[in-house]
Design an enzyme around this catalytic site. Sequence first.
Site, PDB file in Angstrom:
ATOM      1  N   GLU A 234       0.842  -1.195   0.000  1.00 24.72           N
ATOM      2  CA  GLU A 234       0.000   0.000   0.000  1.00 24.72           C
ATOM      3  C   GLU A 234       0.879   1.247   0.000  1.00 24.72           C
ATOM      4  OE1 GLU A 234      -1.614   3.332   1.001  1.00 24.72           O
ATOM      5  OE2 GLU A 234      -0.860   2.369   2.828  1.00 24.72           O
TER       6      GLU A 234
ATOM      7  N   CYS B 119      -8.189   6.162  -6.443  1.00 23.45           N
ATOM      8  CA  CYS B 119      -7.699   5.289  -5.383  1.00 23.45           C
ATOM      9  C   CYS B 119      -8.848   4.481  -4.796  1.00 23.45           C
ATOM     10  CB  CYS B 119      -7.025   6.126  -4.290  1.00 23.45           C
ATOM     11  SG  CYS B 119      -6.537   5.173  -2.834  1.00 23.45           S
TER      12      CYS B 119
ATOM     13  N   ASP C 138      -5.886   9.103  -9.769  1.00 26.18           N
ATOM     14  CA  ASP C 138      -4.604   8.528 -10.185  1.00 26.18           C
ATOM     15  C   ASP C 138      -4.482   8.733 -11.692  1.00 26.18           C
ATOM     16  OD1 ASP C 138      -3.985   7.529  -7.604  1.00 26.18           O
ATOM     17  OD2 ASP C 138      -5.174   5.730  -7.974  1.00 26.18           O
TER      18      ASP C 138
END
EC number: 1.7.1.13
Length: 279
Positions: A87, A187, A194
């Site tokens: 992550e 996201c 993104d």
Amino acid sequence: MNYNDKSLSALKLGQKTEYKSEYDPTLLQPVPRKLNRDGLGITEQQPFDRGADVWTCYELSWLNENGLPQVAIADVAIDFRSENLIESKSFKLYLNSFNQTKFASLEQVEQTLAKDLSQCASGQVSVKVYKLSAYTQQPIVDFAGECIDEQDIQIDSYEFSNEHLASVAEGEVVEETLVSHLLKSNCLITSQPDWGSVQIHYVGKKLNREKLLRYLVSFREHNEFHEQCVERIFIDLIQFTQPEKLTVYARYTRRGGLDINPFRSNFESVPQNLRMARQ
């Protein structure tokens, strides 16, 4: 994907967090690849057999043995066969924890990164740490291939649908590389945008440019991690076009000092890391 899975609910993404400046590998948080791959029908016999998540780490600093700060840039490649992806916010917090920690050498930093990241990913991770002088001559480049973005088409929907790929493969068998800079997703946890560019290299029936572009644009409001989007594109192209060979490679813009660049292929090796205009 099970969005309520405990491995997602425990993530630091979207939560107020304390920034630590002393080395702490426990800050790294894994996300099982299985969560997304099960829904895509990806098994241990993946339709791709080569690939990595290639990260560029621009905000890497530590102290030498005299207490003098050092700065560097790191390239990290996480093998696609690793059990977990890492992550991104936890990766950032982990790198920040190097800031006030003494290391004997650049090589020790490199070895520490490789050990910790491999453990978190439960798989092979390669790391190369560069002095800034090694990056000063790195050119800004573009993906090789035909850009399909300058089409005069009307877009009315931004809801993800792989049905845009219906009958996308037509005509003779070709080998070609197509590129789009219009890839944008959100996201999975925070819904932050993104932004990315994607390169598709294939051998198969010639792809209809309009249908392919509509498909890529349909990711615009789609919530998934970078790595998952690339694997979804790969699976959808396999399903709808049955190519003889396929590579999908995306390079995303930087966030928190990190850019993520997933590469998946059934015939090509992971290329050397590069840098594009938006990176």
